[in-house]
Design a protein around this motif. Structure first.
Motif, mmCIF file in Angstrom:
data_model
loop_
_atom_site.group_PDB
_atom_site.id
_atom_site.type_symbol
_atom_site.label_atom_id
_atom_site.label_comp_id
_atom_site.label_asym_id
_atom_site.label_seq_id
_atom_site.Cartn_x
_atom_site.Cartn_y
_atom_site.Cartn_z
ATOM 1 N N ALA A 29 -2.694 6.792 -6.690
ATOM 2 C CA ALA A 29 -3.064 6.387 -5.329
ATOM 3 C C ALA A 29 -2.185 7.101 -4.306
ATOM 4 N N TRP A 30 -0.905 7.260 -4.638
ATOM 5 C CA TRP A 30 0.025 7.975 -3.751
ATOM 6 C C TRP A 30 -0.526 9.369 -3.452
ATOM 7 N N LYS A 31 -0.897 10.084 -4.506
ATOM 8 C CA LYS A 31 -1.440 11.438 -4.327
ATOM 9 C C LYS A 31 -2.779 11.410 -3.602
ATOM 10 N N ALA A 32 -3.640 10.461 -3.950
ATOM 11 C CA ALA A 32 -4.970 10.371 -3.344
ATOM 12 C C ALA A 32 -4.894 10.141 -1.834
ATOM 13 N N HIS A 33 -3.818 9.507 -1.367
ATOM 14 C CA HIS A 33 -3.626 9.281 0.069
ATOM 15 C C HIS A 33 -2.949 10.460 0.743
ATOM 16 N N GLY A 34 -2.709 11.536 0.016
ATOM 17 C CA GLY A 34 -2.124 12.739 0.592
ATOM 18 C C GLY A 34 -0.665 12.595 0.961
ATOM 19 N N LEU A 35 0.028 11.676 0.293
ATOM 20 C CA LEU A 35 1.454 11.473 0.586
ATOM 21 C C LEU A 35 2.285 12.553 -0.116
ATOM 22 N N PRO A 36 3.504 12.792 0.348
ATOM 23 C CA PRO A 36 4.304 13.915 -0.173
ATOM 24 C C PRO A 36 4.619 13.808 -1.668
ATOM 25 N N PRO A 46 0.836 -1.201 0.000
ATOM 26 C CA PRO A 46 0.000 0.000 0.000
ATOM 27 C C PRO A 46 0.874 1.256 0.000
ATOM 28 N N PRO A 47 0.399 2.327 -0.624
ATOM 29 C CA PRO A 47 1.205 3.553 -0.682
ATOM 30 C C PRO A 47 1.646 4.060 0.692
ATOM 31 N N GLU A 48 0.751 3.992 1.672
ATOM 32 C CA GLU A 48 1.092 4.500 3.004
ATOM 33 C C GLU A 48 2.256 3.721 3.611
ATOM 34 N N ARG A 49 2.253 2.408 3.433
ATOM 35 C CA ARG A 49 3.344 1.589 3.976
ATOM 36 C C ARG A 49 4.644 1.855 3.232
ATOM 37 N N ALA A 50 4.558 2.031 1.920
ATOM 38 C CA ALA A 50 5.759 2.351 1.143
ATOM 39 C C ALA A 50 6.362 3.669 1.615
#
Length: 123
Positions: free
Chosen positions: A113-120, A16-20
């Protein structure tokens, strides 16, 4: 092409993007295989290594003059989380890396998905 991607996805895992994002560090590398124009248009993940999909093999081969030390240093000792726009190119790249002796996984949903999760993201 669809069959090649499906086969590759069957051989590699996902993260998942958050874990990455949380694990990105000394023993985990985010490898972005999008093209330079995509990075300029849509942004990039801070501190990710950018190698277009067509160059992955030459950058992952420690014996090649074009080898990327940040990548080759992880072979057998770390993990590579591969990112593209949606996941298809990342699956092909992760499967290639797996065959080359790397531990690699695809970041689920890609950069969208990375952007959709609000990651940097950097411009």
């Amino acid at each position: 092409m669809r069959d090649l991607v499906a086969d590759a996805k069957g051989r590699v895992g996902t993260v998942p993007p958050e874990r990455a994002a949380r694990r990105h560090g000394s023993d985990v590398l985010i490898l972005d295989v999008r093209e330079p124009g995509e990075l300029e248009t849509h942004g990039r993940v801070p501190d990710a290594l950018h190698v277009p999909r067509g160059l992955v093999e030459s950058r992952a081969d420690a014996t090649a003059q074009t080898a990327e030390a940040r990548l080759t240093g992880l072979r057998g000792t770390g993990r590579v989380h591969v990112l593209c726009a949606s996941g298809a190119r990342a699956a092909l790249a992760a499967d290639t890396l797996r065959r080359m002796g790397y531990e690699a996984a695809v970041i689920e949903g890609g950069f969208e998905a990375w952007k959709a999760h609000g990651l940097p993201v950097e411009d």
